[in-house]
Write an enzyme that holds these catalytic residues in place. Structure first.
Site, PDB file in Angstrom:
ATOM      1  N   ASN A 138      14.845  69.574  50.028  1.00  0.00           N
ATOM      2  CA  ASN A 138      14.675  69.894  48.612  1.00  0.00           C
ATOM      3  C   ASN A 138      13.651  68.927  48.044  1.00  0.00           C
ATOM      4  OD1 ASN A 138      14.988  70.588  45.864  1.00  0.00           O
ATOM      5  ND2 ASN A 138      16.566  69.030  45.616  1.00  0.00           N
ATOM      6  N   GLY A 139      12.601  69.457  47.433  1.00  0.00           N
ATOM      7  CA  GLY A 139      11.577  68.596  46.843  1.00  0.00           C
ATOM      8  C   GLY A 139      10.192  69.109  47.154  1.00  0.00           C
ATOM      9  N   GLU A 163      13.622  84.362  29.283  1.00  0.00           N
ATOM     10  CA  GLU A 163      14.222  83.924  30.543  1.00  0.00           C
ATOM     11  C   GLU A 163      15.094  84.995  31.176  1.00  0.00           C
ATOM     12  OE1 GLU A 163      14.959  79.110  30.562  1.00  0.00           O
ATOM     13  OE2 GLU A 163      16.257  80.327  29.297  1.00  0.00           O
ATOM     14  N   HIS A 220      -2.856  82.568  10.777  1.00  0.00           N
ATOM     15  CA  HIS A 220      -3.876  81.848  11.544  1.00  0.00           C
ATOM     16  C   HIS A 220      -4.001  82.390  12.963  1.00  0.00           C
ATOM     17  CE1 HIS A 220      -4.403  78.888   8.358  1.00  0.00           C
ATOM     18  NE2 HIS A 220      -3.077  78.932   8.203  1.00  0.00           N
ATOM     19  N   CYS A 234      15.686  73.433  45.389  1.00  0.00           N
ATOM     20  CA  CYS A 234      16.524  74.064  46.397  1.00  0.00           C
ATOM     21  C   CYS A 234      17.878  73.367  46.470  1.00  0.00           C
ATOM     22  CB  CYS A 234      15.834  74.007  47.756  1.00  0.00           C
ATOM     23  SG  CYS A 234      14.149  74.685  47.734  1.00  0.00           S
TER      24      CYS A 234
END
Length: 592
Positions: free
Chosen positions: A99-100, A476, A492, A2
């Protein structure tokens, strides 16, 4: 991942906070909010959606000189209004942005529930606000902060204020980045310097387990013993952290076309007059090691695969690890390993975890990063800065090429072999040929691929490493399922997924593997695949899709990475998607 901002002392903090959140929304854009004090009442404006939406629901005139703001990438709890920051404690004493990730939030939540606290959302951040509140009921705020720091497990950058103190903003940090900007009669906080650079160029960066009390005139930073800490100011210039699009429609396109100056910046910074300019102690430590370990994530991991091969070419054994895996099962091959960590932001949480383990073993570490002053830059024994300029688009492009460039030069420096410089300069000529001549063809290919659901990339050796990065970029920003496969591994298992009209994009630039790759092409064609080949002149065939002049094949990730990047960009554009802010992603991965 964040973004947080805060201000104390500004006459109009609304403008700073909202514009600051816009510069940080590459860190997360699920929701956004801000909060301020009005006569001991905490006022919050927040909602799911963009910062622009937050602007539309926030009053134009706000009489306050204390405000915090937040833009969120959801970890704990879905993106909804209840989980959007800022959070107010149950007793309405603390207002907080975070944030975290708090690892022991369930334990703390259960404790607080027993004490009568009520929670309105599912975030770990709300738990911190209430834990601060709990201690604040019986102690002063600075003591309460120390109690909370001692209780928390995980990473955090936190800014908050108290309902009864309109003159102070408080901060605390472990793991996640937090910067204080000092001004005349005001002070600011943010996740990085970019929101503050128009108002100040004087910054303080907090270390882990430090906390602070910030007023409009003073910044006081304390350690966990409650002692004042002397902090050294740092200065940053506007250009180095500018978010200006400079006329481009998207940051991703701008950053692709900044690859040439990024490579030249590295050459100019680390090579002059026929000599490499790397720290002699770094070179000696690399020479003395008996094994080079690479630890990285995502795009940086792909560059480490390329770099690992470079070091093997100069007679070093290597291993490459994904940081989130190695951190929980660390291993140290060799008797004297040297560890290279690669991180665009220098704040990657998984790598910070790895570095803590590395430092406990007292081993040599080098970080290759684009961000001076970051956590990894400050804490690794050696650091090499990429000088690529800020990268805003979530999909990394120029940073990847810069990392590969740095690794090529560093490995060749061990043998004092300067041929790499001419090879790099020639690779950049190929990049410019692609930029100036091949975009219409790539746009046409993108239009052909935009409605596909599965796309495969094939390559061998360096071309396989580039295939991994090309595939990542496509998934992405276009949300198309994409997979990179070594040519020899098709038989394979993966060839079972090839059916009529399945797009297969093939890189052929390596003389040693070209024949094998042509055989792989025939194998997928026999199953009905639609094949697109990117090759160099001397290995090309008439039917190849894109053919570029010859270059040193070990630099494919410099010379022709632009083909992969442009293709991902134009596919996303053709699908009408948000190129710079793909769903569920954020630029700086500051949570594990």
């Amino acid at each position: 991942m964040c973004g947080i901002v805060g201000a104390i002392g500004l006459d109009n903090p609304r403008e700073y906070v909202l514009n600051g959140l816009k510069t940080l929304d590459y860190r997360g854009y699920d929701s956004a909010g801000l909060a301020y004090l009005n006569k001991r009442e905490i006022i919050v404006h927040k909602d799911v959606g963009s910062v622009e939406h937050l602007m539309s629901i926030t009053p134009k005139s706000i009489l306050t000189n204390l405000m915090i703001g937040h833009t969120r990438w959801a970890t704990h709890g879905v993106p909804n209004k209840e989980n959007t920051h800022p959070h107010i404690s149950f007793n309405k004493t603390i207002c907080l942005v975070h944030n975290g990730v708090i690892e022991n939030y369930r334990e703390i939540r259960d404790f607080l529930l027993e004490k009568g606290y009520v929670f309105y959302g599912q975030t770990d951040s709300e738990i911190v606000a209430n834990l601060l509140d709990y201690h604040y009921q019986s102690s002063d705020i600075l003591t309460s902060i120390r109690e909370v720091i001692n209780a928390l497990k995980g990473n955090y950058a936190i800014a908050f204020f108290c309902y009864d103190d309109e003159s102070s903003l408080y901060v605390m940090k472990k793991g996640s980045p937090l910067v204080i900007g000092e001004g005349e009669g005001f002070n600011l906080v943010a996740s990085d310097a970019s929101p503050m650079i128009k108002l100040t160029n004087s910054f303080i960066e907090l270390n882990d387990f430090e906390y602070g009390k910030i007023t409009k005139d003073k910044v006081k930073i304390y350690n966990l013993n409650g002692e004042l800490v002397e902090k050294k100011e740092m200065h940053k210039d506007v250009e180095s952290i500018s978010h200006d699009l400079k006329g481009y429609p998207h940051y991703m396109l701008k950053e692709i076309e900044e690859i040439e100056p990024s490579v030249n910046n590295i050459i100019n910074a680390y090579y002059k007059d026929g000599k490499f300019l790397f720290d002699p102690k770094l070179i000696e430590a690399l020479k003395e090691s008996d094994h080079i370990m690479f630890i990285a994530c995502g795009t940086s991991y792909h560059s480490s695969l390329v770099g690992g091969r470079y070091f093997e070419y100069v007679d070093k054994s290597t291993s490459k690890y994904i940081a989130s895996e190695w951190a929980f099962h660390p291993t140290f091959p060799g008797n004297k390993p040297f560890i290279i960590l690669i991180s665009q932001s220098g704040e990657t949480a998984d790598l910070i975890h790895c570095l803590q383990i590395i430092k406990k073993h007292n081993l040599n570490s080098l970080v290759i990063t684009n961000t001076g002053g970051s956590t990894l830059d400050r804490n690794c024994k050696y650091s090499l800065l990429l000088h690529a300029g800020i990268e805003v688009s979530v999909a990394s492009t120029k940073a990847y090429v810069a990392q590969v460039t740095m690794l090529a030069m560093l490995s060749y420096a061990l043998k004092e072999d300067t041929r790499v410089i001419n090879d790099l300069k020639n690779a950049i000529k190929i990049f410019n040929i692609i930029k100036d001549n091949y975009k219409p063809k790539i746009m046409s290919l993108a239009d052909e691929l935009k409605d596909k659901t599965n796309i495969f990339y094939l390559g061998r050796g360096f071309d396989y490493f580039l295939s991994l990065e090309a595939s990542l970029k496509l998934k992405e920003v276009s949300y198309i399922h994409s997979e990179a496969v070594p040519g020899g591994e098709l038989k394979h298992g993966p060839i079972a997924l090839i059916e009529k009209d399945t797009p297969v994009i093939v890189f052929i630039t390596d003389p040693e593997t070209a024949s094998g790759m042509r055989g792989n092409i025939e194998e997928v064609k026999a199953r009905g695949a639609k094949v697109y080949v990117i090759s160099i002149n001397k290995l090309s065939k008439e039917e190849d899709t894109i053919v570029v002049p010859n270059y040193a094949y070990y630099l494919s990730s410099v010379a022709i990475a632009a083909v992969a990047f442009y293709l991902a960009y134009y596919v996303s554009l053709a699908k009408g998607l948000n190129v710079d802010k793909p769903r569920n992603l954020a630029k700086s991965v500051t949570v594990e």
